[in-house]
Design a protein around this motif. Structure first.
Motif, PDB file in Angstrom:
ATOM      1  N   GLU A   1      -9.601 -43.444  12.173  1.00 43.49           N
ATOM      2  CA  GLU A   1     -10.266 -42.162  12.402  1.00 43.49           C
ATOM      3  C   GLU A   1     -10.016 -41.661  13.818  1.00 43.49           C
ATOM      4  OE1 GLU A   1     -12.644 -38.818  11.597  1.00 43.49           O
ATOM      5  OE2 GLU A   1     -11.782 -40.325  10.250  1.00 43.49           O
ATOM      6  N   LEU A   2     -10.057 -42.572  14.800  1.00 40.95           N
ATOM      7  CA  LEU A   2      -9.813 -42.184  16.186  1.00 40.95           C
ATOM      8  C   LEU A   2      -8.393 -41.674  16.364  1.00 40.95           C
ATOM      9  CD1 LEU A   2     -11.093 -42.198  19.079  1.00 40.95           C
ATOM     10  CD2 LEU A   2      -9.965 -44.406  19.404  1.00 40.95           C
ATOM     11  N   ARG A   3      -7.417 -42.337  15.752  1.00 40.43           N
ATOM     12  CA  ARG A   3      -6.020 -41.931  15.892  1.00 40.43           C
ATOM     13  C   ARG A   3      -5.767 -40.562  15.263  1.00 40.43           C
ATOM     14  NH1 ARG A   3      -1.917 -45.350  17.308  1.00 40.43           N
ATOM     15  NH2 ARG A   3      -0.749 -43.415  17.215  1.00 40.43           N
ATOM     16  N   ARG A   4      -6.518 -40.204  14.258  1.00 36.58           N
ATOM     17  CA  ARG A   4      -6.334 -38.885  13.657  1.00 36.58           C
ATOM     18  C   ARG A   4      -6.710 -37.772  14.632  1.00 36.58           C
ATOM     19  NH1 ARG A   4      -7.192 -41.666   8.762  1.00 36.58           N
ATOM     20  NH2 ARG A   4      -9.450 -41.817   9.001  1.00 36.58           N
ATOM     21  N   ARG A   5      -7.594 -38.084  15.568  1.00 38.59           N
ATOM     22  CA  ARG A   5      -8.001 -37.086  16.562  1.00 38.59           C
ATOM     23  C   ARG A   5      -7.232 -37.238  17.868  1.00 38.59           C
ATOM     24  NH1 ARG A   5     -13.073 -38.899  15.154  1.00 38.59           N
ATOM     25  NH2 ARG A   5     -13.502 -39.555  17.296  1.00 38.59           N
ATOM     26  N   HIS A   6      -6.670 -38.424  18.128  1.00 36.56           N
ATOM     27  CA  HIS A   6      -5.929 -38.691  19.365  1.00 36.56           C
ATOM     28  C   HIS A   6      -4.605 -39.356  18.999  1.00 36.56           C
ATOM     29  CE1 HIS A   6      -9.460 -37.860  21.947  1.00 36.56           C
ATOM     30  NE2 HIS A   6     -10.148 -38.488  21.030  1.00 36.56           N
ATOM     31  N   ASP A   7      -3.685 -38.569  18.458  1.00 38.21           N
ATOM     32  CA  ASP A   7      -2.448 -39.189  17.967  1.00 38.21           C
ATOM     33  C   ASP A   7      -1.559 -39.707  19.087  1.00 38.21           C
ATOM     34  OD1 ASP A   7      -1.671 -36.744  18.975  1.00 38.21           O
ATOM     35  OD2 ASP A   7      -0.690 -36.048  17.138  1.00 38.21           O
ATOM     36  N   GLU A   8      -1.821 -39.263  20.362  1.00 39.69           N
ATOM     37  CA  GLU A   8      -1.018 -39.746  21.481  1.00 39.69           C
ATOM     38  C   GLU A   8      -1.564 -41.038  22.077  1.00 39.69           C
ATOM     39  OE1 GLU A   8      -4.578 -38.243  23.406  1.00 39.69           O
ATOM     40  OE2 GLU A   8      -3.409 -37.641  21.651  1.00 39.69           O
ATOM     41  N   LEU A   9      -2.717 -41.473  21.610  1.00 42.42           N
ATOM     42  CA  LEU A   9      -3.410 -42.606  22.216  1.00 42.42           C
ATOM     43  C   LEU A   9      -2.735 -43.922  21.842  1.00 42.42           C
ATOM     44  CD1 LEU A   9      -5.979 -43.327  23.873  1.00 42.42           C
ATOM     45  CD2 LEU A   9      -7.168 -43.589  21.686  1.00 42.42           C
ATOM     46  N   ARG A  10      -2.495 -44.760  22.869  1.00 41.38           N
ATOM     47  CA  ARG A  10      -1.981 -46.111  22.638  1.00 41.38           C
ATOM     48  C   ARG A  10      -3.170 -47.071  22.646  1.00 41.38           C
ATOM     49  NH1 ARG A  10       1.765 -44.243  26.442  1.00 41.38           N
ATOM     50  NH2 ARG A  10       0.854 -45.529  28.097  1.00 41.38           N
ATOM     51  N   ILE A  11      -3.327 -47.813  21.559  1.00 44.59           N
ATOM     52  CA  ILE A  11      -4.495 -48.674  21.397  1.00 44.59           C
ATOM     53  C   ILE A  11      -4.056 -50.127  21.339  1.00 44.59           C
ATOM     54  CG2 ILE A  11      -6.485 -49.236  19.948  1.00 44.59           C
ATOM     55  CD1 ILE A  11      -6.305 -46.367  18.846  1.00 44.59           C
ATOM     56  N   GLN A  12      -4.709 -50.947  22.140  1.00 45.44           N
ATOM     57  CA  GLN A  12      -4.477 -52.395  22.101  1.00 45.44           C
ATOM     58  C   GLN A  12      -5.756 -53.054  21.589  1.00 45.44           C
ATOM     59  OE1 GLN A  12      -4.273 -54.382  25.851  1.00 45.44           O
ATOM     60  NE2 GLN A  12      -3.207 -56.173  25.033  1.00 45.44           N
ATOM     61  N   LEU A  13      -5.652 -53.807  20.507  1.00 47.88           N
ATOM     62  CA  LEU A  13      -6.809 -54.491  19.926  1.00 47.88           C
ATOM     63  C   LEU A  13      -6.679 -55.986  20.168  1.00 47.88           C
ATOM     64  CD1 LEU A  13      -9.392 -54.562  18.198  1.00 47.88           C
ATOM     65  CD2 LEU A  13      -7.909 -54.698  16.168  1.00 47.88           C
ATOM     66  N   GLN A  14      -7.710 -56.564  20.771  1.00 50.91           N
ATOM     67  CA  GLN A  14      -7.773 -58.006  20.992  1.00 50.91           C
ATOM     68  C   GLN A  14      -8.896 -58.574  20.134  1.00 50.91           C
ATOM     69  OE1 GLN A  14      -7.326 -59.365  25.133  1.00 50.91           O
ATOM     70  NE2 GLN A  14      -7.279 -57.207  25.735  1.00 50.91           N
ATOM     71  N   VAL A  15      -8.580 -59.559  19.317  1.00 53.60           N
ATOM     72  CA  VAL A  15      -9.548 -60.126  18.376  1.00 53.60           C
ATOM     73  C   VAL A  15      -9.936 -61.530  18.839  1.00 53.60           C
ATOM     74  CG1 VAL A  15     -10.004 -60.744  15.979  1.00 53.60           C
ATOM     75  CG2 VAL A  15      -8.546 -58.769  16.509  1.00 53.60           C
ATOM     76  N   HIS A  16     -11.215 -61.725  19.088  1.00 54.13           N
ATOM     77  CA  HIS A  16     -11.759 -63.008  19.539  1.00 54.13           C
ATOM     78  C   HIS A  16     -13.152 -63.168  18.945  1.00 54.13           C
ATOM     79  CE1 HIS A  16      -8.581 -63.396  22.620  1.00 54.13           C
ATOM     80  NE2 HIS A  16      -8.766 -62.104  22.828  1.00 54.13           N
ATOM     81  N   ASN A  17     -13.813 -64.282  19.250  1.00 53.29           N
ATOM     82  CA  ASN A  17     -15.213 -64.350  18.840  1.00 53.29           C
ATOM     83  C   ASN A  17     -16.054 -63.537  19.820  1.00 53.29           C
ATOM     84  OD1 ASN A  17     -16.072 -66.034  21.054  1.00 53.29           O
ATOM     85  ND2 ASN A  17     -15.416 -67.852  19.929  1.00 53.29           N
ATOM     86  N   SER A  18     -17.329 -63.367  19.498  1.00 49.81           N
ATOM     87  CA  SER A  18     -18.172 -62.444  20.264  1.00 49.81           C
ATOM     88  C   SER A  18     -18.286 -62.839  21.735  1.00 49.81           C
ATOM     89  CB  SER A  18     -19.562 -62.367  19.630  1.00 49.81           C
ATOM     90  OG  SER A  18     -19.507 -61.719  18.379  1.00 49.81           O
ATOM     91  N   SER A  19     -18.450 -64.128  22.010  1.00 51.51           N
ATOM     92  CA  SER A  19     -18.584 -64.566  23.396  1.00 51.51           C
ATOM     93  C   SER A  19     -17.334 -64.238  24.204  1.00 51.51           C
ATOM     94  CB  SER A  19     -18.847 -66.074  23.451  1.00 51.51           C
ATOM     95  OG  SER A  19     -20.087 -66.389  22.868  1.00 51.51           O
ATOM     96  N   GLU A  20     -16.178 -64.430  23.612  1.00 54.65           N
ATOM     97  CA  GLU A  20     -14.925 -64.147  24.322  1.00 54.65           C
ATOM     98  C   GLU A  20     -14.739 -62.646  24.534  1.00 54.65           C
ATOM     99  OE1 GLU A  20     -12.365 -67.992  22.681  1.00 54.65           O
ATOM    100  OE2 GLU A  20     -12.482 -66.158  21.507  1.00 54.65           O
ATOM    101  N   VAL A  21     -15.160 -61.834  23.567  1.00 51.59           N
ATOM    102  CA  VAL A  21     -15.072 -60.380  23.738  1.00 51.59           C
ATOM    103  C   VAL A  21     -15.950 -59.932  24.902  1.00 51.59           C
ATOM    104  CG1 VAL A  21     -15.628 -58.150  22.685  1.00 51.59           C
ATOM    105  CG2 VAL A  21     -14.436 -59.897  21.351  1.00 51.59           C
ATOM    106  N   VAL A  22     -17.156 -60.474  24.983  1.00 52.03           N
ATOM    107  CA  VAL A  22     -18.053 -60.137  26.095  1.00 52.03           C
ATOM    108  C   VAL A  22     -17.400 -60.487  27.429  1.00 52.03           C
ATOM    109  CG1 VAL A  22     -20.197 -60.851  27.241  1.00 52.03           C
ATOM    110  CG2 VAL A  22     -20.213 -60.214  24.822  1.00 52.03           C
TER     111      VAL A  22
END
Length: 303
Positions: free
Chosen positions: A117-138
């Motif tokens: 949904e975000l990319r549909r509104r910001h097609d120029e946006l470069r997104i990096q997703l990092q997947v970890h457990n909750s403690s590591e994300v914090v």
């Protein structure tokens, strides 16, 4: 010996005198009133200890010392211009990139829809997703390595702002041939606590929520510790044993009948899914848009 740094604006006025031939014209080019420009030049002369302008009835001209100062003033102003250009480029780069951290369950089941949904509104946006457990994300968000994170843990540490974006609940699941699947009465919390379970790893929001709910009861070692809800689901389906897992991870299997949810009497395993970020108090830019998108779509999930 400490130095007083010259004002860039008065250096620009001096360069203007050299370019345009008068202090008045130089002041107009820089958007200054001529009296203010004249006073600024006098202050600079006092700071440098040399005369910069020769003032006369027909206007002001650069002195020989002023000509030398203007030469270096051009270098200083050019360097300042490069600095501003670089800062603008960095600002644009910052605006066009978004680093997101997400806990396993949220990343597997919710984040793809939010980012789409975000990319549909910001097609120029470069997104990096990092997947970890909750403690590591914090930890990533606290360290400034993610603009925004999404976590399942019950609390948020000091130094972070947060907003609830969705609600979730943990459920006890077993295969249809497990004895718990044929129970007519809900399981008691003591029975669940006394059973070795397939669980998520320490630091995950799912594990923390379960441990908090059963913290006053004695418990055996887990049957198996796994690092994702999908792995826990696969282990239960393979007959390893019962598990407590997010309903998001097993909804399809429960609806298909390949897994059964076991009710537990008096045990509350509802939880909030949160966005977390550092300053400002309200997230801005793409991070703010993502949080708003998550909240809006999260309401649809919970409806």
């Amino acid at each position: 010996m400490s130095r007083t740094w010259p004002d860039l604006a008065v250096l620009a006025v001096l360069v203007g005198v050299d370019d345009l031939g008068s202090l008045g014209a130089a002041a107009r080019r820089e958007g200054m009133a001529q009296p203010n420009a004249s006073r600024a030049v006098r202050r600079l002369e006092a700071e440098l200890g040399v005369p910069l302008l020769r003032r006369g009835p027909r206007g002001s001209l650069l002195t020989p010392q002023g000509t030398v100062v203007v030469h270096w003033a051009r270098e200083v102003l050019a360097g300042a211009g490069h600095l501003l250009d670089a800062a603008e480029a960095l600002r644009e780069e910052h605006r066009s990139e978004l680093s997101v951290g997400a806990s396993m369950t949220i990343a597997e089941h919710l984040v793809p829809g939010w980012l789409g949904e975000l990319r549909r509104r910001h097609d120029e946006l470069r997104i990096q997703l990092q997947v970890h457990n909750s403690s590591e994300v914090v930890e990533l968000v606290l360290a400034g390595r993610c603009h925004v994170g999404f976590v399942e843990s019950p609390g948020v540490p000091r130094g972070l702002h947060s907003a609830t974006v969705a609600h979730d609940r943990l459920v006890v699941v077993v295969t249809p041939d497990h004895p718990w699947a044929r129970r007519r009465r809900p399981l008691r919390a003591e029975e669940l606590a006394a059973t070795a379970l397939v669980v998520r790893e320490q630091g995950s929001g799912t594990r923390t929520t379960l441990d908090d709910a059963l913290r006053d009861l004695a418990r055996p070692e887990p049957l198996l510790e796994l690092s994702s809800g999908a792995a826990v689901r696969a282990a239960v389906l393979a007959g390893v044993g019962p598990a407590v897992v997010s309903i998001l991870a097993v909804r399809e299997q429960v609806e298909a009948g390949t897994l059964r949810v076991v009710d537990v009497e008096g045990l509350v395993l509802a939880r909030r899914l949160r966005a977390v970020w550092r300053e400002p108090r309200r997230p801005t830019g793409p991070a703010g848009d993502l949080v708003a998108t998550a909240r809006r779509l999260g309401q649809l999930v919970n409806a």
